[in-house]
Write a protein that holds these residues in place. Structure first.
Motif, short mmCIF file in Angstrom:
data_model
loop_
_atom_site.label_atom_id
_atom_site.label_comp_id
_atom_site.label_asym_id
_atom_site.label_seq_id
_atom_site.Cartn_x
_atom_site.Cartn_y
_atom_site.Cartn_z
N LEU A 21 0.59 -1.64 0.61
CA LEU A 21 -0.36 0.18 0.15
C LEU A 21 0.86 1.41 -0.43
O LEU A 21 0.14 2.33 -0.75
N GLU A 22 2.19 1.24 0.43
CA GLU A 22 2.75 2.09 0.94
C GLU A 22 3.32 2.90 -0.81
O GLU A 22 3.29 4.04 -0.68
N GLU A 23 3.75 1.81 -1.43
CA GLU A 23 4.58 1.83 -2.86
C GLU A 23 3.15 2.47 -3.30
O GLU A 23 3.82 3.46 -4.58
N ILE A 24 2.45 1.81 -2.86
CA ILE A 24 1.30 2.25 -4.33
C ILE A 24 0.98 4.09 -4.50
O ILE A 24 0.83 4.87 -4.90
N LEU A 25 0.78 4.20 -3.31
CA LEU A 25 0.43 5.39 -2.44
C LEU A 25 1.04 6.59 -2.35
O LEU A 25 1.56 8.29 -3.26
N GLN A 26 2.63 6.16 -2.45
CA GLN A 26 3.59 6.88 -2.46
C GLN A 26 3.52 7.30 -3.93
O GLN A 26 3.95 8.53 -4.89
N TYR A 27 3.23 6.35 -5.11
CA TYR A 27 3.82 6.49 -6.86
C TYR A 27 2.58 8.01 -7.16
O TYR A 27 2.62 8.57 -8.50
N GLU A 28 1.62 7.92 -6.06
CA GLU A 28 0.33 8.26 -6.17
C GLU A 28 0.65 9.92 -6.37
O GLU A 28 -0.19 10.54 -5.95
N ASN A 29 2.07 10.00 -5.17
CA ASN A 29 2.45 11.19 -5.08
C ASN A 29 1.76 11.73 -3.30
O ASN A 29 0.86 13.01 -3.25
N TYR A 30 1.32 10.43 -2.93
CA TYR A 30 0.83 10.91 -1.35
C TYR A 30 2.25 10.75 -0.33
O TYR A 30 2.89 9.89 -0.60
N GLU A 31 1.69 11.37 0.87
CA GLU A 31 2.70 10.90 1.84
C GLU A 31 2.41 10.22 2.64
O GLU A 31 1.05 10.31 3.18
N VAL A 32 3.18 9.32 2.93
CA VAL A 32 3.06 7.77 3.41
C VAL A 32 3.41 7.84 4.83
O VAL A 32 4.26 7.86 5.23
N PRO A 108 -6.50 -5.45 -1.76
CA PRO A 108 -8.18 -5.22 -2.59
C PRO A 108 -7.16 -4.41 -3.99
O PRO A 108 -6.23 -4.62 -4.63
N ASP A 109 -8.11 -4.28 -4.52
CA ASP A 109 -8.29 -3.94 -6.60
C ASP A 109 -7.80 -2.85 -6.38
O ASP A 109 -8.48 -1.28 -5.85
N LEU A 110 -7.24 -2.41 -7.23
CA LEU A 110 -6.44 -0.97 -7.71
C LEU A 110 -6.77 0.01 -7.42
O LEU A 110 -7.11 0.92 -7.23
N ASN A 111 -7.70 -0.03 -8.54
CA ASN A 111 -8.55 1.10 -9.31
C ASN A 111 -9.31 1.40 -7.77
O ASN A 111 -10.10 2.76 -7.93
N ARG A 112 -10.19 0.36 -7.83
CA ARG A 112 -11.28 1.19 -6.44
C ARG A 112 -10.84 1.24 -5.11
O ARG A 112 -10.95 2.45 -4.58
N LEU A 113 -9.55 1.16 -5.14
CA LEU A 113 -8.85 1.26 -3.93
C LEU A 113 -8.66 2.74 -3.84
O LEU A 113 -8.52 4.10 -2.92
N LEU A 114 -7.42 3.37 -4.97
CA LEU A 114 -7.40 4.79 -5.49
C LEU A 114 -8.81 5.51 -5.15
O LEU A 114 -9.07 7.15 -5.49
N ILE A 115 -9.88 5.50 -6.00
CA ILE A 115 -10.95 5.85 -6.18
C ILE A 115 -12.07 6.15 -5.21
O ILE A 115 -12.01 7.19 -4.47
N SER A 116 -11.60 5.29 -3.51
CA SER A 116 -12.13 4.98 -2.78
C SER A 116 -11.45 6.53 -2.03
O SER A 116 -11.54 7.22 -0.70
N VAL A 117 -10.09 6.70 -2.31
CA VAL A 117 -8.83 7.32 -1.16
C VAL A 117 -9.07 8.68 -2.32
O VAL A 117 -9.57 9.74 -1.69
N ARG A 118 -9.40 9.17 -3.49
CA ARG A 118 -9.80 10.43 -4.10
C ARG A 118 -10.45 10.85 -3.28
O ARG A 118 -11.56 11.79 -3.11
N ASN A 119 -12.03 9.77 -3.58
CA ASN A 119 -13.50 10.54 -3.11
C ASN A 119 -13.53 10.74 -1.43
O ASN A 119 -13.51 11.82 -0.82
N ALA A 120 -13.10 9.70 -0.74
CA ALA A 120 -12.59 10.39 0.97
C ALA A 120 -12.08 11.69 0.92
O ALA A 120 -12.49 12.16 2.06
N LEU A 121 -10.72 11.45 0.34
CA LEU A 121 -9.95 13.45 0.49
C LEU A 121 -10.93 14.03 -0.06
O LEU A 121 -10.67 15.54 0.41
#
Length: 457
Positions: A21-32, A108-121
């Protein structure tokens, strides 16, 4: 200037999941940041600001649901996305009830995870913006009315508020003197400071000095600790002395000294404490008449009444009654869903306008609440107004009508007494002690009569 990265905390006792999860989210430019247990996560958010958390449900020690519960109890409002390799509908529902934003199954499905993060933020950002806007909005309810008298008061407030001048607000009970004081504070340079209110009529005269100026430990029996008085509490802000006409002459002298010197001395103390307060005062009494009778100091009167503002009774601005009634009903709708579908008919508003409101706005507010509760349909009608509020119109001249309708003397006397007590309670916003004092009976007798006549707010 680059936009600040959102900070996400991953809490999971499986190192592989944390790393993925850390690798995925850092790639999307989030601080983890990561935590391997619920307790470490609680410690981390206690010392760091985060915008979103991933939280595993099944962990050793404190599980995810217990961690979520402790987060919410501690007041943390950031969105939490629950993750689990053993997900069930029951667990998902329970997590949602406890305030989880979403629920994802491992892996977790990658697309669903990223959509959930964007919507939550995105939702978190909207919530922060709403809070910022809410902070900037006035915390004081609006002064309702378009009459000439109210327009004049609003203009006066605009002129007086930015100054440091002391203001004396006069008017009958229930006209809204406190609201005027709050708006003067709200529109003043002191609006970020405290607004401290003292009801001089509600505090026994022997305790008023301690209330205003504070006291030192051991100053009198029962003074087990040092107490800061209202003058010091209002430092940098506004002190509102409500019902100042009921203040004892002794207390008046000490208030006058405080205003002259901008200093107070706590009861039982020797040191003077400097205070920076703006004084607003209010009374329903004619202070000039009180001066003539020896009940109020003339020098204090001139100190507090640099700018006089008289708040008119409802009978002098009847055109405002429908507006106030509708505003009262809207306030009730915001607090209680049972009022949500209720409205006024044009006939009801006209009937309210024709009533005699001796208790002014306060009495009208109570009446609107009663009408909303007792109306059987969705629209408050003229008939309901006249039926529910008929006793309000009884004046001295109407006692003959009551006498015609009542043959028994005891019934007549008790009916008249009940009406009188209800009216006086409404005038004083159902403050039983204050009502008893004003009508000249003991408080215990007031309670007995209320019980006898089944009088309830």
């Amino acid at each position: 200037m680059s936009e600040q990265k959102a900070h996400i905390l991953i809490t999971d006792d499986e190192k592989a999941i944390r790393n993925t999860l850390e690798e995925i989210l850092q790639y999307e430019n989030y601080e983890v940041s990561t935590a391997e247990s619920g307790q470490l996560a609680l410690d981390f958010v206690g010392e760091n600001d985060i915008d979103l958390m991933f939280l595993d449900i099944k962990m050793q020690g404190m599980d995810g649901l217990e961690t979520l519960k402790k987060l919410r109890e501690a007041g943390h409002e950031f969105p939490v996305i629950m993750i689990s390799g053993h997900g069930t509908i029951e667990i998902a529902v329970e997590a949602t009830k406890m305030g989880a934003y979403d629920f994802l199954e491992k892996p977790p499905d990658l697309n669903r995870l990223l959509i959930s993060v964007r919507n939550a933020l995105s939702q978190q950002n909207l919530a922060k913006e709403y809070k910022q806007i809410k902070k900037k909005l006035p915390k004081v309810q609006e002064i309702i009315g378009e009459s000439k008298a109210i327009s004049k008061i609003k203009t006066l407030i605009e002129k007086v508020a930015p100054t440091q001048s002391r203001v004396l607000i006069t008017g009958e009970n229930g006209t809204g003197k406190e609201l005027v004081a709050k708006w003067i504070h709200e529109k003043s340079p002191r609006s970020t400071g405290p607004f401290v209110e003292v009801n001089c009529a509600a505090i026994p005269s022997d305790l008023l000095e301690s209330e205003l100026f504070g006291h030192e430990k051991g100053a009198f029996t029962g003074a087990s600790d040092q107490r800061i008085g209202k003058f010091e509490q209002a430092d940098g802000g506004t002190l509102f002395l409500d019902e100042i006409g009921d203040m004892s002459l002794e207390a008046q002298a000490k208030v006058l000294r405080a205003l002259q010197e901008n200093k107070v001395t706590r009861v039982g103390g020797n040191e003077s404490v400097s205070v920076d307060v703006r004084i607003l005062a209010a009374t329903n009494k004619d202070l000039e008449e009180e001066i003539k009778e020896g009940n109020f100091r003339e020098d204090l009167f001139h100190r507090i009444s640099v700018i006089p503002i008289k708040v008119p009774p409802l009978r002098e601005r009847k055109e405002d009654i429908p507006l106030i009634a509708k505003a009262c009903l809207n306030n009730l709708k915001e607090k209680d869903i049972s009022f949500s579908s209720i409205s006024f008919s044009d006939g009801a508003l006209k009937a309210l306008k024709e009533k005699e409101w001796s208790g002014n706005v306060r009495e009208l507010q109570n009446a609107v609440e009663r009408l909303g509760i007792l109306e059987s349909g969705d629209e408050i009608t003229k008939e309901t107004v006249n039926d529910v509020l008929k006793t309000r119109d009884l004046k001295a001249g109407d006692l003959g009508k009551l006498a015609d309708e009542t043959e028994d003397f005891q019934d007549f006397k008790e009916t008249a007494e009940r009406i009188f007590l209800v009216k006086q309670l409404e005038k004083n916003d159902w403050n039983i002690s204050q009502t008893a004092e004003q009508i000249g009976i003991q408080r215990s007798h007031m309670y007995n009569k209320m019980k006898k006549y089944n009088i309830e707010r």
